[in-house]
Design a protein around this motif. Structure first.
Motif, short mmCIF file in Angstrom:
data_model
loop_
_atom_site.label_atom_id
_atom_site.label_comp_id
_atom_site.label_asym_id
_atom_site.label_seq_id
_atom_site.Cartn_x
_atom_site.Cartn_y
_atom_site.Cartn_z
N GLY A 1 21.91 44.66 33.56
CA GLY A 1 21.24 43.40 33.84
C GLY A 1 21.76 42.22 33.05
O GLY A 1 21.59 41.08 33.46
N GLY A 2 22.39 42.45 31.91
CA GLY A 2 22.96 41.37 31.11
C GLY A 2 24.47 41.48 31.08
O GLY A 2 25.06 42.35 31.73
N ALA A 3 25.11 40.59 30.31
CA ALA A 3 26.57 40.55 30.27
C ALA A 3 27.18 41.85 29.76
O ALA A 3 28.31 42.19 30.11
CB ALA A 3 27.04 39.38 29.41
N PRO B 1 28.54 44.34 32.93
CA PRO B 1 29.91 44.23 33.45
C PRO B 1 30.98 44.40 32.38
O PRO B 1 32.08 44.88 32.69
CB PRO B 1 29.96 42.82 34.07
CG PRO B 1 28.77 42.11 33.55
CD PRO B 1 27.74 43.15 33.24
N THR C 1 33.22 47.52 32.84
CA THR C 1 34.65 47.33 33.10
C THR C 1 35.48 48.14 32.12
O THR C 1 36.47 48.78 32.50
CB THR C 1 35.00 45.84 33.02
OG1 THR C 1 34.35 45.18 34.12
CG2 THR C 1 36.49 45.60 33.09
N LEU D 1 38.26 39.97 31.31
CA LEU D 1 37.06 39.64 32.10
C LEU D 1 36.27 38.52 31.45
O LEU D 1 35.87 37.56 32.11
CB LEU D 1 36.18 40.89 32.26
CG LEU D 1 34.86 40.68 33.01
CD1 LEU D 1 35.10 40.28 34.45
CD2 LEU D 1 34.01 41.94 32.95
N GLY E 1 18.00 38.42 34.96
CA GLY E 1 19.22 39.19 34.74
C GLY E 1 20.06 39.21 35.99
O GLY E 1 19.89 38.37 36.89
N THR E 2 21.00 40.15 36.05
CA THR E 2 21.92 40.23 37.17
C THR E 2 21.99 41.68 37.64
O THR E 2 22.04 42.60 36.84
CB THR E 2 23.33 39.79 36.73
OG1 THR E 2 23.24 38.52 36.08
CG2 THR E 2 24.25 39.67 37.94
N SER F 1 24.14 44.22 40.22
CA SER F 1 25.26 44.41 41.16
C SER F 1 24.76 44.97 42.49
O SER F 1 25.34 44.69 43.54
CB SER F 1 26.33 45.32 40.54
OG SER F 1 25.81 46.61 40.32
N LEU G 1 25.49 31.69 35.51
CA LEU G 1 26.24 31.76 34.25
C LEU G 1 26.22 33.17 33.69
O LEU G 1 25.54 34.05 34.20
CB LEU G 1 25.65 30.78 33.21
CG LEU G 1 24.23 31.04 32.71
CD1 LEU G 1 24.04 30.41 31.34
CD2 LEU G 1 23.19 30.46 33.64
N GLY G 2 27.00 33.36 32.64
CA GLY G 2 26.98 34.60 31.86
C GLY G 2 27.18 35.85 32.70
O GLY G 2 28.20 36.01 33.36
N SER G 3 26.17 36.72 32.67
CA SER G 3 26.32 38.02 33.33
C SER G 3 26.47 37.88 34.84
O SER G 3 27.04 38.76 35.48
CB SER G 3 25.14 38.92 33.00
OG SER G 3 23.93 38.35 33.45
N LEU H 1 30.21 37.42 35.17
CA LEU H 1 30.94 38.63 34.79
C LEU H 1 30.70 39.77 35.77
O LEU H 1 31.60 40.56 36.05
CB LEU H 1 30.54 39.05 33.38
CG LEU H 1 30.90 38.06 32.27
CD1 LEU H 1 30.38 38.55 30.93
CD2 LEU H 1 32.40 37.83 32.21
N THR H 2 29.48 39.88 36.28
CA THR H 2 29.18 40.98 37.20
C THR H 2 29.96 40.81 38.50
O THR H 2 30.54 41.78 39.01
CB THR H 2 27.66 41.05 37.48
OG1 THR H 2 26.98 41.28 36.26
CG2 THR H 2 27.34 42.18 38.45
N ALA I 1 33.55 41.65 37.84
CA ALA I 1 33.75 43.10 37.69
C ALA I 1 33.69 43.79 39.05
O ALA I 1 34.44 44.74 39.30
CB ALA I 1 32.68 43.68 36.76
#
Lengths: 221, 135
Positions: free
Chosen positions: A85-87, A90, A94, A128, B49-50, B52, B74-76, B79-80, B83
């Motif tokens: 859910g957070g950075a 990924p 990865t 990334l 949050g994020t 996938s 922004l942020g995740s 990046l998600t 990825a």
């Protein structure tokens, strides 16, 4: 050859399943501390995010255990991307997916193959996120860890000793983020006020490396 | 080539933000055909949050064969999507991460896509939103 006489741990799917079980337990135990570190400079969710991700990854691997070490890493990576859910999702996802792919379908992996795969994964994290060592990120623990492992293997050490060195390097790297000013992620908005706090990502990275060192040490014990 | 419109995915840490920006952008797209827009906000359990999984589902739901433009906050979220794009099979073919401000870029992307522009033109319109100065 002046390698240690003890046989090194076999880097197969079972080895990485044991690492994952150890890592999930450590992350669960340290989740509150990770979230505390994330409170002054982040959004106070790193511990709970990592706990959710590693719990899910552990469950997925135990439900249908992959047959190769690369398969375990790839599955864990995908699980982290979909559940953290957070950075960190990924980024760690990865790292592990790239490392898993670098290992390919072979089993077991040699220590050198494993080291090269980890390096490939860590480089993918840098690409990334666009971060470099010194930016106060997980790379500040991961890059020294891979370097220490590599140095030890090149000097003839076995995997367990190499990972013990990597663990020390990761811990030192995480501790060395305290005086740094964050240049990536939410913490970077704080500018100089991010100085004086240990980076949560570097801290969790050091925990994952420590779990790897423990798994290898137990295998040769 | 497909006759379908470019699809738009809006990825925010907040489900409410993704949903609302989608409504804003489709509302401003006016009458006539409107491109498919899908929000992918927050985590499946409703937290910030994020996810996938939500992003993949949203992208497939708007894919009509003309490509999918993904806007992120922004942020995740960034990046998600990156990825996921690094894998071959997680997002529809011709999915692009757009380097654009979230709200303004979403409006530009939806308006352009609804007019029948191709993926490159939709991406360019959204990215151009960065050049609009407010002061």
């Amino acid at each position: 050859m002046n390698a240690s006489t003890a046989p090194g741990p076999v880097i197969d799917a079972d080895f990485l399943r044991r690492w994952l079980a150890t890592a999930a337990a450590v992350v669960d135990r340290e989740a509150d501390r990770l979230t505390e570190l994330d409170s002054p400079i982040g959004d106070a969710d790193h511990g709970s995010n990592m706990r959710r991700g590693f719990t899910a990854a552990h469950a997925a691997v135990e439900l249908e255990p992959p047959q190769t070490p690369g398969g375990v890493l790839t599955l864990v990576g995908s699980q982290l991307i979909s559940t953290v859910g957070g950075a960190a999702g990924p980024l760690y996802g990865t790292l592990l997916r790239r490392a898993g792919k670098a290992l390919g379908d072979g089993t077991p992996a040699t220590p050198e193959e494993f080291r090269d795969a980890l390096r490939t994964g860590v480089e993918a994290v840098g690409k990334l996120g666009g971060a470099v060592p010194g930016d106060k990120t997980m790379l500040d623990a991961l890059v020294p860890a891979v370097e220490a492992l590599s140095f030890a293997l090149d000097a003839g050490a076995g995997l367990a000793d190499g990972l013990a060195a990597a663990r020390i390097a990761a811990d030192e790297g995480a501790a060395a983020t305290v005086p740094l000013q964050a240049r990536k992620g939410r913490a970077s908005y704080l500018g100089p006020r991010s100085i004086g706090h240990q980076d949560p990502g570097a801290t969790s990275a050091a925990l994952l490396v420590a779990a790897l060192a423990d798994t290898a040490a137990e295998a040769v014990a | 080539m497909s006759d379908g419109l470019v699809g738009i995915v809006l990825v925010s840490h907040s489900a409410a933000v993704a949903e609302a920006v989608g409504l804003l952008a489709t509302g401003l797209a006016g009458g006539g055909a409107v491109a498919r827009v899908a929000p992918a906000g927050g985590t499946p359990d409703g937290e910030l949050g994020t996810s996938s999984d939500l992003i993949a589902a949203a992208a497939h739901s708007v894919d009509q064969g003309a490509g999918v433009a993904v806007l992120v906050d922004l942020g995740s979220a960034v990046l998600t999507v990156k990825a996921m794009l690094a894998e071959e099979d997680e997002l529809p073919p011709d999915t692009r991460l757009v380097d654009a401000p979230f709200v303004e870029g979403a409006v530009a992307a939806v308006v352009t896509a609804s007019a029948g522009a191709d993926l490159a033109a939709v991406v360019a319109a959204a990215e151009e939103a960065y050049t609009y100065r407010k002061v």
